[in-house]
Design a protein around this motif. Structure first.
Motif, PDB file in Angstrom:
ATOM      1  N   THR A  41       0.833  -1.202   0.000  1.00 15.34           N
ATOM      2  CA  THR A  41       0.000   0.000   0.000  1.00 15.34           C
ATOM      3  C   THR A  41       0.865   1.249   0.000  1.00 15.34           C
ATOM      4  OG1 THR A  41      -1.706  -1.206   1.212  1.00 15.34           O
ATOM      5  CG2 THR A  41      -1.857   1.192   1.219  1.00 15.34           C
ATOM      6  N   VAL A  42       1.891   1.263   0.838  1.00 15.18           N
ATOM      7  CA  VAL A  42       2.786   2.415   0.894  1.00 15.18           C
ATOM      8  C   VAL A  42       3.542   2.555  -0.418  1.00 15.18           C
ATOM      9  CG1 VAL A  42       4.810   3.354   2.077  1.00 15.18           C
ATOM     10  CG2 VAL A  42       2.953   2.382   3.402  1.00 15.18           C
TER      11      VAL A  42
ATOM     12  N   VAL B   7      11.804   9.329   1.833  1.00 15.31           N
ATOM     13  CA  VAL B   7      10.751   8.365   2.165  1.00 15.31           C
ATOM     14  C   VAL B   7      10.859   7.148   1.250  1.00 15.31           C
ATOM     15  CG1 VAL B   7       8.254   8.008   2.154  1.00 15.31           C
ATOM     16  CG2 VAL B   7       9.207  10.078   3.160  1.00 15.31           C
ATOM     17  N   THR B   8      11.210   7.369  -0.020  1.00 11.33           N
ATOM     18  CA  THR B   8      11.367   6.254  -0.955  1.00 11.33           C
ATOM     19  C   THR B   8      12.490   5.326  -0.510  1.00 11.33           C
ATOM     20  OG1 THR B   8      10.552   7.621  -2.761  1.00 11.33           O
ATOM     21  CG2 THR B   8      11.787   5.640  -3.365  1.00 11.33           C
TER      22      THR B   8
ATOM     23  N   ALA C 209      10.873  -2.568   2.725  1.00 13.70           N
ATOM     24  CA  ALA C 209      10.380  -3.652   1.856  1.00 13.70           C
ATOM     25  C   ALA C 209      11.392  -4.791   1.792  1.00 13.70           C
ATOM     26  CB  ALA C 209      10.075  -3.115   0.468  1.00 13.70           C
ATOM     27  N   PHE C 210      12.681  -4.463   1.641  1.00 11.97           N
ATOM     28  CA  PHE C 210      13.684  -5.513   1.612  1.00 11.97           C
ATOM     29  C   PHE C 210      13.792  -6.217   2.957  1.00 11.97           C
ATOM     30  CE2 PHE C 210      15.400  -3.362  -2.207  1.00 11.97           C
ATOM     31  CZ  PHE C 210      15.422  -4.467  -3.045  1.00 11.97           C
ATOM     32  N   GLY C 211      13.540  -5.492   4.035  1.00  9.70           N
ATOM     33  CA  GLY C 211      13.575  -6.104   5.365  1.00  9.70           C
ATOM     34  C   GLY C 211      12.436  -7.082   5.580  1.00  9.70           C
ATOM     35  N   VAL C 212      11.246  -6.728   5.057  1.00 14.31           N
ATOM     36  CA  VAL C 212      10.072  -7.583   5.260  1.00 14.31           C
ATOM     37  C   VAL C 212      10.074  -8.764   4.310  1.00 14.31           C
ATOM     38  CG1 VAL C 212       7.562  -7.654   5.021  1.00 14.31           C
ATOM     39  CG2 VAL C 212       8.637  -5.758   6.205  1.00 14.31           C
ATOM     40  N   TYR C 213      10.369  -8.517   3.046  1.00 14.74           N
ATOM     41  CA  TYR C 213      10.251  -9.565   2.036  1.00 14.74           C
ATOM     42  C   TYR C 213      11.567 -10.268   1.710  1.00 14.74           C
ATOM     43  CZ  TYR C 213       5.597  -7.767   1.354  1.00 14.74           C
ATOM     44  OH  TYR C 213       4.322  -7.378   1.559  1.00 14.74           O
TER      45      TYR C 213
END
Length: 151
Positions: free
Chosen positions: A107-108, A137-138, A145-149
């Motif tokens: 979403t972000v 912010v990007t 994103a890299f941390g989560v996925y």
């Protein structure tokens, strides 16, 4: 004489009052109020984990009526058997990490993509600080994103 009152506060908002001398160490405090559970107990004072068992209360600036937060870690001992893992409330498909906040990153990312679209097509509306903020912010969301996925 010379005793200080320390409030031991637990995660369930219960409190105990401990009486100790300023010369007592963290290890003495643990063994006096948590006998047999010293290795499981974590004491936190002013946001710092009190790991050094040899430090005195005076050296840690623990004075009368201070609050020390107490947390019992989940380390299994011979006296207490390990509890089984709780059943997840929401069934998930195998191989898909669908939790409560899993859709937050996509979403972000969509919102960021819209921000970049407007930055490119409506350049006159974006000041230099707004562009720098969008870049920051990007980068932050990319690392997230890299941390989560990327696990």
């Amino acid at each position: 004489p010379g005793l200080i009152k320390i409030r031991l506060k637990f995660l369930n908002d219960t409190e105990e009052v401990a009486m100790a001398r300023p010369e007592d160490t963290v290890g003495v405090l643990k063994s006096k109020y948590f006998p047999g559970q010293e290795s499981q107990m974590k004491l936190i004072y002013h946001g710092q984990l009190l790991q050094d068992q040899a430090r005195t209360l005076r050296s840690l600036r623990i004075t009368d009526n201070c609050v020390i937060h107490c947390h019992r870690s989940r380390g299994a001992t011979a006296a207490t058997p390990a509890l089984p893992d709780p059943v997840p409330a929401v069934p998930t498909a195998p191989g898909l990490p669908l939790g409560g906040g899993t859709l937050m990153v996509p979403t972000v990312m969509v919102v960021l993509a819209l921000g970049w679209y407007f930055r490119v097509n409506y350049r006159q509306l974006f000041t230099a600080p707004a562009t720098v903020s969008l870049i920051g912010v990007t980068v932050l969301v990319t690392f997230l994103a890299f941390g989560v996925y990327g696990q």
